[in-house]
Scaffold this active site. Structure first.
Site, mmCIF file in Angstrom:
data_model
loop_
_atom_site.group_PDB
_atom_site.id
_atom_site.type_symbol
_atom_site.label_atom_id
_atom_site.label_comp_id
_atom_site.label_asym_id
_atom_site.label_seq_id
_atom_site.Cartn_x
_atom_site.Cartn_y
_atom_site.Cartn_z
ATOM 1 N N TYR A 272 0.852 -1.198 0.000
ATOM 2 C CA TYR A 272 0.000 0.000 0.000
ATOM 3 C C TYR A 272 0.874 1.229 0.000
ATOM 4 C CZ TYR A 272 -4.983 -0.627 0.013
ATOM 5 O OH TYR A 272 -6.262 -0.828 -0.384
ATOM 6 N N ASP B 124 -6.038 13.130 -25.829
ATOM 7 C CA ASP B 124 -5.949 11.740 -25.398
ATOM 8 C C ASP B 124 -5.194 10.970 -26.485
ATOM 9 O OD1 ASP B 124 -6.390 9.058 -24.926
ATOM 10 O OD2 ASP B 124 -8.510 9.282 -24.423
ATOM 11 N N LYS C 104 -1.180 0.112 -25.332
ATOM 12 C CA LYS C 104 -1.517 -0.045 -26.768
ATOM 13 C C LYS C 104 -0.214 0.004 -27.576
ATOM 14 C CE LYS C 104 -6.268 1.532 -26.209
ATOM 15 N NZ LYS C 104 -6.486 2.366 -25.016
ATOM 16 N N GLU D 287 -0.508 4.791 -0.605
ATOM 17 C CA GLU D 287 -1.308 6.001 -0.864
ATOM 18 C C GLU D 287 -0.448 7.235 -0.654
ATOM 19 O OE1 GLU D 287 -4.467 4.987 1.739
ATOM 20 O OE2 GLU D 287 -5.869 4.600 0.110
ATOM 21 N N ARG E 298 -1.313 -2.771 -18.646
ATOM 22 C CA ARG E 298 -2.655 -2.202 -18.844
ATOM 23 C C ARG E 298 -2.907 -1.138 -17.775
ATOM 24 N NH1 ARG E 298 -7.255 -3.574 -21.648
ATOM 25 N NH2 ARG E 298 -5.831 -4.935 -22.752
ATOM 26 N N THR F 57 -3.188 5.669 -22.345
ATOM 27 C CA THR F 57 -3.034 4.355 -21.739
ATOM 28 C C THR F 57 -1.593 3.945 -21.990
ATOM 29 O OG1 THR F 57 -3.810 3.349 -23.784
ATOM 30 C CG2 THR F 57 -5.432 3.597 -22.021
HETATM 31 N N1 DSN Z 1 -11.397 -0.030 -25.907
HETATM 32 C C1 DSN Z 1 -10.251 0.670 -26.447
HETATM 33 C C2 DSN Z 1 -10.115 0.448 -27.896
HETATM 34 O O1 DSN Z 1 -10.283 -0.687 -28.322
HETATM 35 O O2 DSN Z 1 -9.797 1.366 -28.629
HETATM 36 C C3 DSN Z 1 -10.274 2.099 -26.114
HETATM 37 O O3 DSN Z 1 -10.481 2.264 -24.757
#
Ligand code: DSN
Length: 421
Positions: A58, A204, A233, A60, A239, A230
């Site tokens: 933990y 984004d 990707k 925080e 993730r 994110t």
């Molecule tokens: N679900 C993702 C995508 O496939 O683009 C975006 O959050």
């Protein structure tokens, strides 16, 4: 690539059912051709960090000012992640604690907006994202949300229309970025539009962050108040999400991430972020990102030559949409027939789609995963031929099953990891 064998063995003896599902998923990832634009295969080091005992801690708060004792080692990994993220993206401030892209966007909004404020984002149905103001999402419920889209002729973002929409709805925040748009986004123009109406600019880059980190897509960092992403990707990390911002918003962002939205950060995932950012700083990562682009272009060109409608006329990124209307097959049927053939992608609404989101008229195709496996132009041309054959004969299961065997043979030449046992 290799899993931490000991960890999987521990699962085998304590929970055979979960173990079997993990092994089956491992086989699925190994034997199928994945063209889902938002997925990737994280490295063994990233996977190992996520399976490490940093999950037990933990922490925080923030490095050097936590609400728990014993945080010296998790401080080290969070400091490393922050330093490397700054080096990768050249941002003034970054918070690496968001558990997901959705939380990262929520943090960017709530650091400067109040419920009821107005936001303007790209419509989900035109390639945007749920969290950019969709009425079924917190972003469309908490804020007065308005949307912009593509020019129906060119299928490109119509910046003049965005300007007009901004003048009409006077947003407090302009939201830019997409989950299904294949062309370069003009961030300088977006900044002009935001400034002209006194709006904050949130960009984004969840999909394109690997391309931005390597300079293969222009960066929004010089222009935007907030840049979210994110990390799993094109960036090929764990993730999760993160928020970058100008120094003037640093305190507000940190305060809204914790204690505003989240409790304890996932320190095992932050360790994995640090590793992924280090991997992304290596020169080979830029070669990898260039290969992703070359492969996406090869697929888009191959389909165009075979008479398919590639939305926006091609791609500058890792993905593109195909409108299958003229081929007489829905997105749902295409996804299902291709899955039988061992090719995994997702149905996707195309601009001005007349079919509902559960059916759609198109598919989205992306190349991060196949490129991670080491596939190149020769394999892309084979993939176009297979997909075309399946879509021409979308009701012939026998053909799909034959192709599935050929797909498996190809995949065996491009291994993603050694099996754990
Ligand atoms: N679900 C993702 C995508 O496939 O683009 C975006 O959050």
């Amino acid at each position: 690539m290799g899993h931490a064998v000991g960890t999987l063995k521990a699962i085998q003896s304590t929970d055979p059912e979960v173990f079997a599902a993990i092994r089956a998923e491992e086989k699925r990832q190994r034997d199928k051709l994945v063209l889902i634009a938002s997925e990737n295969y994280a490295s063994p080091a990233v996977l190992a960090a996520q399976g490490s005992l940093m999950t037990n801690k933990y922490a925080e708060g923030y490095s050097g000012r936590r609400y728990y004792g014993g945080c010296e080692h998790v401080d080290t990994v969070e400091d490393l992640a922050i330093g490397r993220a700054k080096q990768l993206f050249g941002c003034e401030h970054v918070n690496v604690q968001p558990h997901s892209g959705s939380t990262a966007n929520m943090a960017a909004y709530l650091s400067v907006l109040k419920p009821g404020d107005t936001i303007l984002g790209m419509a989900l149905s035109q390639g945007g994202h749920l969290t950019h103001g969709s009425k079924v999402n917190f972003s469309g419920k908490l804020f007065q949300s308005y949307s912009y889209g593509l020019n129906p002729e060119t299928e490109l973002i119509d910046y003049d229309a965005v300007q007009r929409a901004a003048e009409e709805c006077r947003p407090r925040m302009l939201v830019v970025g997409a989950s299904a748009y294949s062309r370069i986004i003009d961030f300088a123009r977006c900044k002009q539009i935001a400034d002209s109406v006194g709006a904050y600019l949130l960009v984004d880059i969840a999909h394109i962050s690997g391309l931005v980190a390597t300079g293969l897509h222009p960066s929004p960092v010089p222009y935007a108040d907030f840049v979210t992403t994110t990390t799993h990707k094109t960036l090929r990390g764990p993730r999760a999400g993160m928020v970058m911002c100008k120094e003037e918003h640093a305190k507000a962002v940190d305060k809204i991430v914790f204690p505003g939205l989240q409790g304890g950060p996932l320190m095992h995932v932050i360790a994995a972020k640090a590793i992924a950012f280090q991997e992304a700083l290596a020169p080979e990562f830029k070669v990898y990102q260039q290969n992703i682009l070359d492969n996406a272009k090869a697929l888009a060109n191959g389909f165009t030559e075979r008479g398919y409608h590639v939305v926006s006329g091609g791609t500058d990124t890792h993905l593109f949409l195909m409108n299958l209307t003229s081929k007489g097959v829905t997105g749902k049927d295409a996804e299902s027939a291709l899955e039988t053939a061992g090719i995994i992608l997702n149905k996707n609404a195309v601009p001005n789609d007349e079919r509902p989101p559960a059916i759609t008229s198109g598919v989205r195709i992306g190349t991060p995963v196949v490129t991670t496996r080491g596939m190149g132009l020769r394999e892309m041309s084979q993939i176009v031929a297979w997909i075309d054959e399946v879509l021409q004969q979308s009701d012939k299961r026998r053909v799909h099953r034959r192709i599935a065997k050929e797909v498996k043979a190809l995949c065996s030449r491009f291994p993603i990891f050694q099996t754990s046992q």
